[in-house]
Write an enzyme that holds these catalytic residues in place. Sequence first.
Site, short mmCIF file in Angstrom:
data_model
loop_
_atom_site.label_atom_id
_atom_site.label_comp_id
_atom_site.label_asym_id
_atom_site.label_seq_id
_atom_site.Cartn_x
_atom_site.Cartn_y
_atom_site.Cartn_z
N ASP A 274 0.74 -1.26 0.04
CA ASP A 274 0.11 0.02 -0.01
C ASP A 274 0.89 1.15 0.06
O ASP A 274 2.11 1.21 0.45
CB ASP A 274 -0.80 -0.20 1.29
CG ASP A 274 -1.66 1.29 1.33
OD1 ASP A 274 -2.27 1.61 0.33
OD2 ASP A 274 -1.69 1.75 2.59
N ASP B 69 -1.71 -0.74 5.92
CA ASP B 69 -2.01 -0.30 7.61
C ASP B 69 -3.48 0.14 7.56
O ASP B 69 -3.84 0.52 8.78
CB ASP B 69 -1.02 0.99 7.36
CG ASP B 69 -1.38 2.24 6.89
OD1 ASP B 69 -1.67 3.24 7.42
OD2 ASP B 69 -1.87 2.03 5.49
N ASP C 12 -7.37 -1.86 3.76
CA ASP C 12 -6.33 -2.88 3.51
C ASP C 12 -6.73 -4.10 4.07
O ASP C 12 -6.07 -5.43 3.52
CB ASP C 12 -5.06 -2.66 3.80
CG ASP C 12 -4.33 -1.35 3.03
OD1 ASP C 12 -4.87 -1.25 2.03
OD2 ASP C 12 -3.74 -0.66 3.56
#
Length: 615
Positions: A314, A510, A514
């Site tokens: 990410d 995080d 996600d």
Amino acid sequence: MQKKQLTKILLATLIFIAAMILPILQEYRDYLLISAFLIVGLEIVWAAVKNVVRGKVFDESFLMSLATMGAVYLGEYAEAVGVMLFYQIGEYFQGRAVDNSRKAITELLDLQADYANLNTRDGLKRVAPEELSIGEVITVKPGEKIPIDGKVIRGVSYLNTAALTGESLPLAVEIGSEVLSGCINMQGVLEVEVSKEYQDSTVARILELVENASNNKAETEKFISRFAKYYTPIVVSVAFFLAVLPPLLFKEALFQDWLYRALTFLVISCPCALVLSIPLSFFGGIGAASKLGILVKGSNYIEALAKVKNIVFDKTGTLTEGKFSVVSVSSVGYSQQLLLELVAHAEMYSNHPIAKSIQEAYGQKLDNKRVKNLEDLPGLGIIAEVDDKKVILGNELLLEQQSIVIPDFTDARNNNDITELYVAIGGVYAGRIYITDKIKNDAQKTVDLLKKMSIDINIFTGDTEKAAKIVGERLGITNIYSKLLPQHKLENLETLLKRQTTGKVMFVGDGVNDAPVLARADIGIAMGAMGTDAAIQAADVVIMDDSLYKIVMAIELAKQTMQVVRSNIFFVLAVKFTVLLLGFFGLASIWLAIFADVGVSVLAILNSMRLLIKK
């Protein structure tokens, strides 16, 4: 359940130690050892019996039961208790790791709004989001979550979309804008026309995705179960024929002698060394990782870490710090400090992350008496009078609407920053402010080391294509996928998993958004210090101090752990088969059998403990 198991282990251990070392109890030693065996082993024996009834004969419970019952028959009660104790301790710690590996992702429930303000003829009526129908109109006040997907029909505002997209910049919405459930309204009052039923809304789909992703994720089968599948039937068959055939074929062969030899053979074959040393090797790796600030939720994830061949990152809060900051100021006709001072005062009433970063960059006390006629224009910027000077701050479109000419020049800094804010003072272009979400200090080092390990690297982000490309170019990552909602991230990950023929796929993130991909990936890593509870609960590994370099350390430690596991397996099996061969020919005594079991276990355990003391 775990407390009950731990109580049994402790009680049996106390009885076992007392029976072995206290002279006053020697008269009752055998009774005490049998009691300890029943406390710690009865459950395993009963499980083996039930599995046999169900047709699942050759598993570790059956092998442990048969071997220990053989030891009991031979009068080696201490051996029987010790084997069951070792097995139960290994199972206890393994059970704890499994139970803690994937708890309910309660943070995701925070995405759900508890209510919706439905517009009726009698005013606003508070209803459950599930009761809303397509075409109805709801009102969303500042600070409230959008309860269901829809379209804005009145009002302008900023939405906090971080929970869905991971994007830390608020999203400007106006009449005609599509809005998604789970976003938080930050400023103005919005009236939203419902466009989807609740079960089809974004929040409901995310919750379903996480549940399905968790179910689809295959757990690594225990090595001992795979080994026992072949090992157990062979050993049991050999022991049976060793006890039965010689007395049938040879008159001088006594059944009692050959039964003793067969039971000795079973004691030798007891997989205690494997049952204990293999989990302890993994636990040693997990313990060593915890000392480094890396939380691994189960031994199966150590094995997966060692096989990683593809990593998906990410962006916001993972590769970057997730916090905006002013990196430079370009001014025309004003000093940079004065330009920053005027802009900071114009932004003094705003809670926007960019406004906060400008106020922090200015770093001095703001005087509200210097500011008047403030106008906040969502999606454009701010117009205010500061010290009787008209200050315009915003994007290029805002300055064009105000008929302000922006000089056409290329600034090298523009290639390395996410956001440019244009500034005009008194109707004249006065400069621009460069703001960025900084890349983490150890990101470049981590990416370089992962590439040296022949690991492919990707970026999945809900951020804009420009922002994602900038980060990718800085770090040397070419596989970039931007503007992804959670379901899009999951779709892309599924494609990647199908394409990955060898090795494992890791996802590092995080945010709540996600959670589905963290749960679905072969190995999910959450950045713990910045990460949400949902990401941490969904992940298999948590980096507690947010250091990306810990990912490299985790992979290297996992590979070292697997080396210890393989060396233990080779050593244990080599000794076992050697002594088994001797036992087959009657050359192994019960004492050699005990060494082949307990002695080898101790040596394998010491080898496993190297991981905890290794620098």
